[in-house]
Motif scaffolding. Sequence first.
Motif, PDB file in Angstrom:
ATOM      1  N   LEU A  11       9.283  -0.420  -5.708  1.00 31.99           N
ATOM      2  CA  LEU A  11       8.541   0.729  -5.745  1.00 31.99           C
ATOM      3  C   LEU A  11       7.180   0.656  -6.341  1.00 31.99           C
ATOM      4  O   LEU A  11       6.361   1.539  -5.975  1.00 31.99           O
ATOM      5  N   PHE A  12       6.920  -0.102  -7.415  1.00 30.99           N
ATOM      6  CA  PHE A  12       5.810  -0.367  -8.267  1.00 30.99           C
ATOM      7  C   PHE A  12       5.290  -1.852  -7.887  1.00 30.99           C
ATOM      8  O   PHE A  12       5.814  -2.788  -8.518  1.00 30.99           O
ATOM      9  N   HIS A  13       4.289  -2.165  -7.129  1.00 33.92           N
ATOM     10  CA  HIS A  13       3.638  -3.148  -6.872  1.00 33.92           C
ATOM     11  C   HIS A  13       2.386  -3.534  -7.765  1.00 33.92           C
ATOM     12  O   HIS A  13       2.260  -4.735  -7.986  1.00 33.92           O
ATOM     13  N   ASP A  14       1.839  -2.370  -8.228  1.00 33.34           N
ATOM     14  CA  ASP A  14       0.654  -2.815  -9.036  1.00 33.34           C
ATOM     15  C   ASP A  14       1.276  -3.014 -10.585  1.00 33.34           C
ATOM     16  O   ASP A  14       2.081  -2.521 -11.118  1.00 33.34           O
ATOM     17  N   THR A  44       0.942  -1.320  -0.118  1.00 34.02           N
ATOM     18  CA  THR A  44      -0.032  -0.036   0.025  1.00 34.02           C
ATOM     19  C   THR A  44       0.857   1.413   0.038  1.00 34.02           C
ATOM     20  O   THR A  44       0.674   2.017  -0.934  1.00 34.02           O
ATOM     21  N   GLU A  45       1.841   1.242   0.866  1.00 29.76           N
ATOM     22  CA  GLU A  45       2.740   2.505   0.669  1.00 29.76           C
ATOM     23  C   GLU A  45       3.522   2.867  -0.460  1.00 29.76           C
ATOM     24  O   GLU A  45       3.558   3.812  -0.953  1.00 29.76           O
ATOM     25  N   ALA A  46       3.862   1.294  -1.055  1.00 27.09           N
ATOM     26  CA  ALA A  46       4.690   1.605  -2.515  1.00 27.09           C
ATOM     27  C   ALA A  46       3.549   2.317  -3.542  1.00 27.09           C
ATOM     28  O   ALA A  46       4.086   3.216  -4.205  1.00 27.09           O
ATOM     29  N   VAL A  47       2.458   1.616  -3.457  1.00 24.36           N
ATOM     30  CA  VAL A  47       1.571   2.103  -4.534  1.00 24.36           C
ATOM     31  C   VAL A  47       1.100   3.599  -4.361  1.00 24.36           C
ATOM     32  O   VAL A  47       0.893   4.347  -5.292  1.00 24.36           O
ATOM     33  N   LYS A  48       0.812   3.958  -3.079  1.00 22.02           N
ATOM     34  CA  LYS A  48       0.467   5.261  -2.736  1.00 22.02           C
ATOM     35  C   LYS A  48       1.504   6.153  -2.825  1.00 22.02           C
ATOM     36  O   LYS A  48       1.380   7.375  -2.460  1.00 22.02           O
TER      37      LYS A  48
END
Length: 503
Positions: free
Chosen positions: A137-140, A11-15
Amino acid sequence: MTSTLQPATTTEAVKRPDRWLALSVLVLAVLLVAVDATVLGLATPYISEDLHPTGTQLLWIGDVYSFVIAGLLVSMGSLGDRIGRKRILLGGATAFGLISVLNAYATTPELMIAARALLGVAGATLMPATLALIRNLFHDPRERSLAVGIWGATASAGTAVGPIVGGFLLEHFWWGSVFLINLPVMVVLVLVGLKTLPESRNPDPGPWDLISVALSLIGMIAVVYAVKEAASHGLTREPLTAAALGLAALYGFVRRQLTLPEPLLDMRLFGRRGFSGAVLADMLTVLGMSGLVFFLSQYLQLVQDRRPLEAGLAELPAAVGAVTAGLLAGRAARRLSVRTVVSGGLAAIGLALAALTLIDTTTGYPVLGAALLVVGAGAGFSFTVTADVILSSVPKDEAGAASAVSETAYELGAALGIAVLGSIVTGVYRGFPSPTGTPEGAHESLGGAVEAASRMPAADAEAMLTSAREAFVDGLSLASGVGAAVLLATALAAWFLLKEQRL
């Protein structure tokens, strides 16, 4: 423990609001390494005139950077997983900037080769860390595909931007300026990176095995050296001994990884067909292209008499093709398929190289520009999708080691390409017929021939240069044909190896 922390991290990475700014720092690092690998092509005639290297020394100046990077990438990727990817990226960037000064002020061919080797050590810390940080950095998946696309486009475009930057600098300054330009870029990278990049590492990595590091370095460098020497001088005792040493070291490395509880590189990754296919495609693609890229700058300057900046701008279509294709690659692979995009990109490069077998000393620019555009687009599609396949096939804690395998394949392909295809060009070139009294240095390299012509009678100089240029183009044409065969065979192999692979 990992699964408990995973949702919060994701969540932290996506936001994370500054993740795209952080990506720009990573892209800057990639651009610098890619530019530095190709900017030397335009500077080669000037280095030849100033430092007077032999033909063999000139090849070493061109490829020792890739040799050392190839030997250290897996070790540095694994080290980043252990001590922190942000830490190793910023430390490596600082070293890269400082060692660039040593390259700029090298006064002998031997010092130049040593400085390029040290630059390779610093460069080896940068590439795996950038791709691994993107993975964290980008999990999505869709955001990550776009980020990898931007990363891949920059890596591909950097090889074409290098000649343009180099051409501009060589028009106005001495050849050392192509290295000094790294300093301000590295300052920006470190300052912005300190504020925007998150630290990430494997939470339970185990020790960094120095025996594995040594086996990897010795094995890679010895094997590549053996190929280079065999291509230049035949299967003599020296390359055969180096090949035996390198293969023994790599065998020891693999055996050791299979027995260590926490290996430097998890060899089980290669059991995944998609991972292995992507790595093989990367290596053979670069092998087929790199010899062409290294010698094309010399063709534009020394055969067609273009000024450095004009020669650099002539290679711009490759950058345009690479950037455009890199940004479209993820979407194309989802709409069509991974193997369609990768195999199609490789086949396009192969056909463009095949077209370049027809060039002569007077070939018009439209033919060269069109071929470069197709090569850039094919590379942009292929490299971007294979990078995404490699990243998405491993846990994020192993992203550094997996990225390092991808980059090792790239650098090994570059070193082998310059060694094998470069040796083809040099082998054909050295036998050109020349007037009596032609200096020996004229047969070492085309740059040497141009310099030798200035000390010969006008009529003899003109005849010698015409013969030398024709021989160089014959060698370049033959190397392009070999590269085309490699690329078309790789396209066919990728079609089968990447079957049913999805992003």
